[in-house]
Design a protein around this motif. Sequence first.
Motif, PDB file in Angstrom:
ATOM      1  N   LYS A 160      54.462 -19.100  28.488  1.00  0.00           N
ATOM      2  CA  LYS A 160      53.782 -19.017  29.768  1.00  0.00           C
ATOM      3  C   LYS A 160      52.944 -17.988  29.459  1.00  0.00           C
ATOM      4  CE  LYS A 160      54.819 -22.360  32.413  1.00  0.00           C
ATOM      5  NZ  LYS A 160      53.808 -23.371  32.885  1.00  0.00           N
ATOM      6  N   LEU A 161      53.124 -16.885  28.957  1.00  0.00           N
ATOM      7  CA  LEU A 161      52.129 -15.819  28.785  1.00  0.00           C
ATOM      8  C   LEU A 161      50.925 -15.981  28.393  1.00  0.00           C
ATOM      9  CD1 LEU A 161      51.264 -12.851  29.687  1.00  0.00           C
ATOM     10  CD2 LEU A 161      52.572 -12.073  27.760  1.00  0.00           C
ATOM     11  N   ARG A 162      51.254 -17.057  26.876  1.00  0.00           N
ATOM     12  CA  ARG A 162      50.124 -17.360  25.931  1.00  0.00           C
ATOM     13  C   ARG A 162      49.241 -18.244  26.644  1.00  0.00           C
ATOM     14  NH1 ARG A 162      53.866 -16.280  22.052  1.00  0.00           N
ATOM     15  NH2 ARG A 162      55.086 -18.244  22.280  1.00  0.00           N
ATOM     16  N   LYS A 163      50.141 -19.380  27.521  1.00  0.00           N
ATOM     17  CA  LYS A 163      49.253 -20.498  28.102  1.00  0.00           C
ATOM     18  C   LYS A 163      48.496 -19.999  29.322  1.00  0.00           C
ATOM     19  CE  LYS A 163      52.640 -23.877  26.794  1.00  0.00           C
ATOM     20  NZ  LYS A 163      53.654 -24.833  27.333  1.00  0.00           N
ATOM     21  N   GLU A 200      59.626 -20.444  33.762  1.00  0.00           N
ATOM     22  CA  GLU A 200      60.766 -19.746  33.665  1.00  0.00           C
ATOM     23  C   GLU A 200      60.396 -18.364  33.758  1.00  0.00           C
ATOM     24  OE1 GLU A 200      64.521 -19.018  30.738  1.00  0.00           O
ATOM     25  OE2 GLU A 200      62.694 -20.218  30.186  1.00  0.00           O
ATOM     26  N   LYS A 201      61.004 -17.416  34.179  1.00  0.00           N
ATOM     27  CA  LYS A 201      60.982 -15.957  34.012  1.00  0.00           C
ATOM     28  C   LYS A 201      62.158 -15.317  33.339  1.00  0.00           C
ATOM     29  CE  LYS A 201      57.867 -14.669  37.935  1.00  0.00           C
ATOM     30  NZ  LYS A 201      57.341 -13.442  38.804  1.00  0.00           N
ATOM     31  N   VAL A 202      62.023 -14.462  32.547  1.00  0.00           N
ATOM     32  CA  VAL A 202      63.002 -13.886  31.554  1.00  0.00           C
ATOM     33  C   VAL A 202      63.072 -12.118  31.665  1.00  0.00           C
ATOM     34  CG1 VAL A 202      62.708 -15.631  29.769  1.00  0.00           C
ATOM     35  CG2 VAL A 202      61.421 -13.484  29.582  1.00  0.00           C
ATOM     36  N   ASN A 255      34.771  -7.728  19.497  1.00  0.00           N
ATOM     37  CA  ASN A 255      34.377  -8.875  18.988  1.00  0.00           C
ATOM     38  C   ASN A 255      35.197 -10.172  19.735  1.00  0.00           C
ATOM     39  OD1 ASN A 255      32.598  -8.490  17.406  1.00  0.00           O
ATOM     40  ND2 ASN A 255      33.914  -8.029  15.653  1.00  0.00           N
ATOM     41  N   HIS A 256      36.449  -9.586  20.332  1.00  0.00           N
ATOM     42  CA  HIS A 256      37.295 -10.552  21.029  1.00  0.00           C
ATOM     43  C   HIS A 256      38.099  -9.962  21.948  1.00  0.00           C
ATOM     44  CE1 HIS A 256      41.554 -12.210  21.064  1.00  0.00           C
ATOM     45  NE2 HIS A 256      40.886 -13.261  21.432  1.00  0.00           N
ATOM     46  N   LEU A 257      38.529 -10.579  22.909  1.00  0.00           N
ATOM     47  CA  LEU A 257      39.325 -10.056  24.098  1.00  0.00           C
ATOM     48  C   LEU A 257      40.206 -11.218  24.606  1.00  0.00           C
ATOM     49  CD1 LEU A 257      38.655 -10.663  27.236  1.00  0.00           C
ATOM     50  CD2 LEU A 257      36.721  -9.523  26.671  1.00  0.00           C
ATOM     51  N   SER A 258      41.387 -10.691  24.996  1.00  0.00           N
ATOM     52  CA  SER A 258      42.395 -11.484  25.681  1.00  0.00           C
ATOM     53  C   SER A 258      42.564 -11.222  27.110  1.00  0.00           C
ATOM     54  CB  SER A 258      43.585 -11.544  24.942  1.00  0.00           C
ATOM     55  OG  SER A 258      44.615 -12.343  25.453  1.00  0.00           O
ATOM     56  N   ILE A 259      42.412 -11.919  28.087  1.00  0.00           N
ATOM     57  CA  ILE A 259      42.605 -11.800  29.297  1.00  0.00           C
ATOM     58  C   ILE A 259      43.999 -12.008  29.844  1.00  0.00           C
ATOM     59  CG2 ILE A 259      41.646 -12.034  31.753  1.00  0.00           C
ATOM     60  CD1 ILE A 259      39.053 -12.942  30.716  1.00  0.00           C
ATOM     61  N   VAL A 260      44.795 -11.230  30.281  1.00  0.00           N
ATOM     62  CA  VAL A 260      46.012 -11.175  30.487  1.00  0.00           C
ATOM     63  C   VAL A 260      46.304 -11.403  31.911  1.00  0.00           C
ATOM     64  CG1 VAL A 260      48.604 -10.488  30.358  1.00  0.00           C
ATOM     65  CG2 VAL A 260      47.056 -10.350  28.138  1.00  0.00           C
ATOM     66  N   SER A 290      53.378 -12.142  38.487  1.00  0.00           N
ATOM     67  CA  SER A 290      52.644 -12.999  39.642  1.00  0.00           C
ATOM     68  C   SER A 290      53.494 -14.198  40.024  1.00  0.00           C
ATOM     69  CB  SER A 290      51.377 -13.549  38.935  1.00  0.00           C
ATOM     70  OG  SER A 290      50.880 -14.712  39.828  1.00  0.00           O
ATOM     71  N   SER A 291      53.683 -14.342  41.176  1.00  0.00           N
ATOM     72  CA  SER A 291      54.345 -15.525  41.615  1.00  0.00           C
ATOM     73  C   SER A 291      53.524 -16.862  41.635  1.00  0.00           C
ATOM     74  CB  SER A 291      54.777 -15.171  43.346  1.00  0.00           C
ATOM     75  OG  SER A 291      53.383 -15.194  44.057  1.00  0.00           O
TER      76      SER A 291
END
Length: 247
Positions: free
Chosen positions: A138-141, A239-241, A223-228, A233-234
Motif C-alpha cells: 500500500k505504501l508503494r502504491k 491492511e495495516k501492519v 533527479n528523482h523524488l518519491s512523495i510518501v 493516514s486513515s
Amino acid sequence: MKVKELVESFGKHAQIKEFLDNNQESGRHIARFEGLAGSAAAMSVAAIFAQRQCDILVLLPESDEAEFFKSDLTNLLSDNDVLLLPESFKRPFELDEINNDAIQVRAELISKLQKSESPHIVVATPESIMEKVISDDKLRKNSFQIRLSEKLDLEFLSDFLDENEFEREDFVYEPGQYAVRGGIVDIYSFSNDKPYRIEMDGDTIESIRTFEIDSQLSVARINHLSIVPNIQSSGIAGEKVALFKYF
C-alpha cells in the motif's frame, strides 16, 4: 583508546559472549537488560550489534529514555546505524492530536528499513512500536514518483496530494503540505527532512531541488523524488501492519 576499540573490548565480556553463544543458532530472540549503570546498557547493545550485524529493536518505557539511549548509541556507533522511532500522537492514541514531524521520522525510518541492505538499531517505546502503519504494498502504491525532464500534470499531482491528505498552503513549513505558485510546486513529503521545490517549463519538469524553509535557499539538486503520504493516514485504505514485522 578509540570508541570502536572500546566497543570491541566490551564485547569480549563474559556475559556478552554468553548471550551471543546462547543465541547463536536461534532466529529472533528477546533479552532483558537489568542492573546496568550509566551507559553500560548502550555499550552492551553496541557490542552485540558490532559482532552480530543484525537488526536490533530496543524498547524503553518512556520517550525521554529512548532519546537518551539513542544519543548514547550514536556516540558509540555510526549515526546511520541508529534510528529513533517516535510516537505519532502528541498525546497517547489521541487521533486528533497528530505530530506531523514524528510521522515524517516514522516514514523515513520505515523507508530505510525497507530499502537498506545494512542492519540498524531502532530505539522505540511500547507506544511507538504498537502503532500500525500501512503495508509495504500500500505504501508503494500510494507513493508518487517524480523524475527530472519528465512530463507532469499539475492537476493530477494536486488531486493525488489532496487524496492523501496533504494540505495546500501558500508556503510549506511542515510535512504534509504543498504549495503551487505558477510553474513552481513546493512539496513537503513525509519521507524527507527538507521540502522539495519542482520548477516546471510548461508541462515538463525543469528542476527538482530541496530547500531550507526559513531562507528558501536551495540545498541540493536531485533527479528523482518519491512523495510518501502520511503512513498513519486513515484515508489510505488497506491492511495495516505492526512494525514488529521488520525485526
